[in-house]
Motif scaffolding. Structure first.
Motif, PDB file in Angstrom:
ATOM      1  N   ASN A 200       0.855  -1.189   0.000  1.00 51.96           N
ATOM      2  CA  ASN A 200       0.000   0.000   0.000  1.00 51.96           C
ATOM      3  C   ASN A 200       0.894   1.243   0.000  1.00 51.96           C
ATOM      4  O   ASN A 200       2.095   1.123  -0.271  1.00 51.96           O
ATOM      5  CB  ASN A 200      -0.980  -0.037   1.183  1.00 51.96           C
ATOM      6  N   HIS A 201       0.331   2.388   0.317  1.00 52.36           N
ATOM      7  CA  HIS A 201       1.108   3.631   0.243  1.00 52.36           C
ATOM      8  C   HIS A 201       2.189   3.722   1.316  1.00 52.36           C
ATOM      9  O   HIS A 201       3.003   4.637   1.300  1.00 52.36           O
ATOM     10  CB  HIS A 201       0.167   4.839   0.346  1.00 52.36           C
ATOM     11  N   LEU A 202       2.209   2.775   2.265  1.00 53.49           N
ATOM     12  CA  LEU A 202       3.170   2.846   3.366  1.00 53.49           C
ATOM     13  C   LEU A 202       4.432   2.031   3.116  1.00 53.49           C
ATOM     14  O   LEU A 202       5.325   1.988   3.953  1.00 53.49           O
ATOM     15  CB  LEU A 202       2.499   2.383   4.664  1.00 53.49           C
ATOM     16  N   MET A 203       4.487   1.351   1.971  1.00 55.43           N
ATOM     17  CA  MET A 203       5.713   0.590   1.666  1.00 55.43           C
ATOM     18  C   MET A 203       5.983   0.568   0.160  1.00 55.43           C
ATOM     19  O   MET A 203       5.072   0.754  -0.645  1.00 55.43           O
ATOM     20  CB  MET A 203       5.601  -0.852   2.182  1.00 55.43           C
ATOM     21  N   LEU A 204       7.239   0.349  -0.159  1.00 59.42           N
ATOM     22  CA  LEU A 204       7.613   0.243  -1.566  1.00 59.42           C
ATOM     23  C   LEU A 204       7.149  -1.110  -2.101  1.00 59.42           C
ATOM     24  O   LEU A 204       7.369  -2.134  -1.444  1.00 59.42           O
ATOM     25  CB  LEU A 204       9.135   0.351  -1.702  1.00 59.42           C
ATOM     26  N   PRO A 205       6.500  -1.123  -3.278  1.00 57.82           N
ATOM     27  CA  PRO A 205       6.159  -2.428  -3.872  1.00 57.82           C
ATOM     28  C   PRO A 205       7.431  -3.084  -4.410  1.00 57.82           C
ATOM     29  O   PRO A 205       7.864  -2.823  -5.529  1.00 57.82           O
ATOM     30  CB  PRO A 205       5.173  -2.058  -4.988  1.00 57.82           C
ATOM     31  N   GLY A 206       8.038  -3.896  -3.569  1.00 54.95           N
ATOM     32  CA  GLY A 206       9.354  -4.463  -3.902  1.00 54.95           C
ATOM     33  C   GLY A 206       9.266  -5.466  -5.040  1.00 54.95           C
ATOM     34  O   GLY A 206       8.363  -6.296  -5.079  1.00 54.95           O
ATOM     35  N   ILE A 207      10.241  -5.398  -5.931  1.00 57.06           N
ATOM     36  CA  ILE A 207      10.297  -6.366  -7.034  1.00 57.06           C
ATOM     37  C   ILE A 207      10.720  -7.722  -6.461  1.00 57.06           C
ATOM     38  O   ILE A 207      10.189  -8.767  -6.848  1.00 57.06           O
ATOM     39  CB  ILE A 207      11.287  -5.892  -8.130  1.00 57.06           C
ATOM     40  N   THR A 208      11.645  -7.709  -5.504  1.00 54.01           N
ATOM     41  CA  THR A 208      12.092  -8.956  -4.880  1.00 54.01           C
ATOM     42  C   THR A 208      10.958  -9.551  -4.030  1.00 54.01           C
ATOM     43  O   THR A 208      10.778 -10.775  -3.980  1.00 54.01           O
ATOM     44  CB  THR A 208      13.337  -8.702  -4.005  1.00 54.01           C
ATOM     45  N   TYR A 209      10.204  -8.691  -3.357  1.00 50.95           N
ATOM     46  CA  TYR A 209       9.007  -9.108  -2.589  1.00 50.95           C
ATOM     47  C   TYR A 209       8.097  -9.932  -3.496  1.00 50.95           C
ATOM     48  O   TYR A 209       7.628 -11.010  -3.110  1.00 50.95           O
ATOM     49  CB  TYR A 209       8.333  -7.839  -2.084  1.00 50.95           C
ATOM     50  N   ASP A 210       7.851  -9.435  -4.724  1.00 50.96           N
ATOM     51  CA  ASP A 210       6.986 -10.169  -5.653  1.00 50.96           C
ATOM     52  C   ASP A 210       7.600 -11.529  -6.002  1.00 50.96           C
ATOM     53  O   ASP A 210       6.895 -12.536  -6.071  1.00 50.96           O
ATOM     54  CB  ASP A 210       6.789  -9.377  -6.951  1.00 50.96           C
ATOM     55  N   VAL A 211       8.908 -11.528  -6.241  1.00 57.97           N
ATOM     56  CA  VAL A 211       9.564 -12.799  -6.607  1.00 57.97           C
ATOM     57  C   VAL A 211       9.410 -13.805  -5.464  1.00 57.97           C
ATOM     58  O   VAL A 211       9.062 -14.972  -5.681  1.00 57.97           O
ATOM     59  CB  VAL A 211      11.072 -12.585  -6.935  1.00 57.97           C
ATOM     60  N   VAL A 212       9.631 -13.342  -4.238  1.00 59.74           N
ATOM     61  CA  VAL A 212       9.534 -14.239  -3.070  1.00 59.74           C
ATOM     62  C   VAL A 212       8.121 -14.820  -2.968  1.00 59.74           C
ATOM     63  O   VAL A 212       7.941 -16.022  -2.769  1.00 59.74           O
ATOM     64  CB  VAL A 212       9.934 -13.487  -1.776  1.00 59.74           C
ATOM     65  N   LEU A 213       7.107 -13.977  -3.153  1.00 58.53           N
ATOM     66  CA  LEU A 213       5.730 -14.484  -3.055  1.00 58.53           C
ATOM     67  C   LEU A 213       5.402 -15.430  -4.209  1.00 58.53           C
ATOM     68  O   LEU A 213       4.712 -16.435  -4.024  1.00 58.53           O
ATOM     69  CB  LEU A 213       4.732 -13.326  -3.007  1.00 58.53           C
ATOM     70  N   GLU A 214       5.919 -15.120  -5.396  1.00 56.93           N
ATOM     71  CA  GLU A 214       5.694 -16.028  -6.539  1.00 56.93           C
ATOM     72  C   GLU A 214       6.327 -17.392  -6.266  1.00 56.93           C
ATOM     73  O   GLU A 214       5.742 -18.427  -6.560  1.00 56.93           O
ATOM     74  CB  GLU A 214       6.319 -15.441  -7.811  1.00 56.93           C
ATOM     75  N   LEU A 215       7.537 -17.367  -5.695  1.00 53.53           N
ATOM     76  CA  LEU A 215       8.232 -18.633  -5.420  1.00 53.53           C
ATOM     77  C   LEU A 215       7.506 -19.418  -4.332  1.00 53.53           C
ATOM     78  O   LEU A 215       7.409 -20.646  -4.402  1.00 53.53           O
ATOM     79  CB  LEU A 215       9.692 -18.363  -5.035  1.00 53.53           C
ATOM     80  N   ALA A 216       6.984 -18.694  -3.337  1.00 48.40           N
ATOM     81  CA  ALA A 216       6.229 -19.362  -2.268  1.00 48.40           C
ATOM     82  C   ALA A 216       5.011 -20.063  -2.882  1.00 48.40           C
ATOM     83  O   ALA A 216       4.725 -21.226  -2.573  1.00 48.40           O
ATOM     84  CB  ALA A 216       5.797 -18.344  -1.215  1.00 48.40           C
ATOM     85  N   ALA A 217       4.319 -19.364  -3.792  1.00 47.37           N
ATOM     86  CA  ALA A 217       3.125 -19.939  -4.419  1.00 47.37           C
ATOM     87  C   ALA A 217       3.503 -21.154  -5.266  1.00 47.37           C
ATOM     88  O   ALA A 217       2.886 -22.216  -5.186  1.00 47.37           O
ATOM     89  CB  ALA A 217       2.431 -18.887  -5.272  1.00 47.37           C
ATOM     90  N   GLN A 218       4.559 -20.966  -6.055  1.00 42.77           N
ATOM     91  CA  GLN A 218       5.000 -22.029  -6.957  1.00 42.77           C
ATOM     92  C   GLN A 218       5.406 -23.302  -6.222  1.00 42.77           C
ATOM     93  O   GLN A 218       5.152 -24.396  -6.684  1.00 42.77           O
ATOM     94  CB  GLN A 218       6.218 -21.480  -7.695  1.00 42.77           C
ATOM     95  N   HIS A 219       6.043 -23.137  -5.054  1.00 39.09           N
ATOM     96  CA  HIS A 219       6.578 -24.303  -4.341  1.00 39.09           C
ATOM     97  C   HIS A 219       5.682 -24.741  -3.185  1.00 39.09           C
ATOM     98  O   HIS A 219       6.068 -25.587  -2.373  1.00 39.09           O
ATOM     99  CB  HIS A 219       7.988 -24.002  -3.830  1.00 39.09           C
ATOM    100  N   GLY A 220       4.513 -24.135  -3.087  1.00 34.28           N
ATOM    101  CA  GLY A 220       3.554 -24.580  -2.074  1.00 34.28           C
ATOM    102  C   GLY A 220       3.903 -24.192  -0.647  1.00 34.28           C
ATOM    103  O   GLY A 220       3.515 -24.887   0.295  1.00 34.28           O
ATOM    104  N   LEU A 221       4.655 -23.112  -0.467  1.00 34.95           N
ATOM    105  CA  LEU A 221       4.894 -22.620   0.895  1.00 34.95           C
ATOM    106  C   LEU A 221       3.680 -21.779   1.309  1.00 34.95           C
ATOM    107  O   LEU A 221       3.377 -20.767   0.661  1.00 34.95           O
ATOM    108  CB  LEU A 221       6.175 -21.754   0.930  1.00 34.95           C
ATOM    109  N   PRO A 222       2.958 -22.186   2.352  1.00 33.57           N
ATOM    110  CA  PRO A 222       1.777 -21.419   2.742  1.00 33.57           C
ATOM    111  C   PRO A 222       2.146 -19.961   3.010  1.00 33.57           C
ATOM    112  O   PRO A 222       3.180 -19.689   3.638  1.00 33.57           O
ATOM    113  CB  PRO A 222       1.315 -22.112   4.031  1.00 33.57           C
ATOM    114  N   HIS A 223       1.318 -19.056   2.503  1.00 29.51           N
ATOM    115  CA  HIS A 223       1.639 -17.638   2.688  1.00 29.51           C
ATOM    116  C   HIS A 223       0.363 -16.816   2.764  1.00 29.51           C
ATOM    117  O   HIS A 223      -0.660 -17.193   2.189  1.00 29.51           O
ATOM    118  CB  HIS A 223       2.539 -17.133   1.554  1.00 29.51           C
ATOM    119  N   GLU A 224       0.454 -15.725   3.472  1.00 26.85           N
ATOM    120  CA  GLU A 224      -0.688 -14.811   3.613  1.00 26.85           C
ATOM    121  C   GLU A 224      -0.177 -13.399   3.405  1.00 26.85           C
ATOM    122  O   GLU A 224       0.836 -13.016   3.993  1.00 26.85           O
ATOM    123  CB  GLU A 224      -1.283 -14.909   5.028  1.00 26.85           C
TER     124      GLU A 224
END
Ligand code: PDD
Length: 287
Positions: A200-224
């Motif tokens: 949201n407006h309180l943090m930078l939309p990190g490119i690495t943040y997106d990669v980490v979440l994509e990898l979590a989804a891809q490898h089945g690491l539960p995430h919220e």
């Protein structure tokens, strides 16, 4: 530093690249920037970085001096000719030089555009193997932290808190919630679930943040992806920081207290491997 820098359409030796003292970037921090990692001369997530550059420019009402294709051309050229295989490319666009100092935007002003390369300094293996120490602080920044602006004084002061305490990063809390680090995104792991603050407006939309979440989804690491409280952060089993230059690192102490058992956790070890595999795959595909 790089052999040549790109400044306003010209390729120059760094010592010949000059910016006016009346530049609004210098006097007001009126500009935006990007840091793009380059591995084996291949820019990583280039379109995402250039997309965020455009969003930052839109956010400060500054027209992009170049098209997406032009930026891709400049970046590719520099990544190909800089002296290192692995680089950190820096783009900065400011509102440009003004005739007289005036906070309001001048009518006719030409943006200043800079692109340069530095050697990529990946964190030492010891930081990955033993983890890093962090401190925490109240997030004293403004309310548009989603824009990657060059006005980084608050981030610098916050980062210095960590350095003065012999630590690597400062974890920021605003009104009882985790936002991010002074120069990184922060993740919490609790009971095997990866928790990520909502962009949201309180943090930078990190490119690495997106990669980490994509990898979590891809490898089945539960995430919220949800609001993460300060209490949850302090009670984490694992705490990670990530950014384009640090990739992913485990935080093992926060304000001198152990995070989990005080060593890098098992979820981090998996994410680190997934990240390296992903990087290698992307580099092979674009080579
Ligand atoms: N900073 N949050 C902040 C405040 C940052 O400054 C950064 C990165 C990040 C991570 O974003 P990304 O994953 O897109 O690199 C999050 C860069 C590296 C810098 O200022 O040098």
């Amino acid at each position: 530093m790089t052999a040549r820098v790109f400044l306003n359409g010209q390729w120059l030796a760094p010592q010949d690249a000059h910016v006016s003292v009346m530049d609004r970037g210098f006097l007001f921090g009126d500009g935006v920037y990007e840091v793009i990692p380059v591995y084996s001369r291949q820019p990583f997530r280039l379109e995402q970085h250039l997309g965020r550059l455009q969003k930052s420019l839109d956010g400060i009402q500054l027209a992009n001096p170049y098209s997406l294709d032009e930026w891709i051309g400049f970046v590719t050229q520099l990544a190909g000719e800089a002296e290192w295989e692995d680089q950190s490319l820096y783009i900065q666009v400011t509102r440009g030089p003004m005739a007289v100092r005036n906070h309001a935007f001048p009518k006719d002003v030409t943006p200043t555009a800079l692109l340069l390369a530095e050697a990529m300094s990946t964190p030492p293996a010891s930081q990955r193997e033993q983890g890093i120490a962090a401190v925490s602080a109240a997030d004293i920044r403004w309310l548009r932290c989603d824009l990657k602006t060059t006005s980084l004084l608050a981030n610098c002061l916050l980062r210095q808190l960590a350095v003065s305490a012999g630590c690597v990063e400062t974890v920021l809390f605003r009104d009882g919630f985790l936002t991010e680090g002074s120069a990184s995104s922060i993740f919490v792991v609790k009971n095997g679930v990866l928790l990520a603050p909502i962009k949201n407006h309180l943090m930078l939309p990190g490119i690495t943040y997106d990669v980490v979440l994509e990898l979590a989804a891809q490898h089945g690491l539960p995430h919220e992806v949800r609001d993460v409280t300060e209490a949850e952060t302090r009670d984490a089993d694992e705490l990670w920081m990530c950014s384009s230059t640090k990739e992913v690192l485990p935080i093992v102490t926060l304000d001198g207290r152990a995070v989990g058992d005080g060593t890098p956790g098992p979820a981090f070890a998996r994410m680190y491997d997934w990240y390296q595999e992903f990087k290698a795959k992307v580099m092979r595909a674009t080579a």
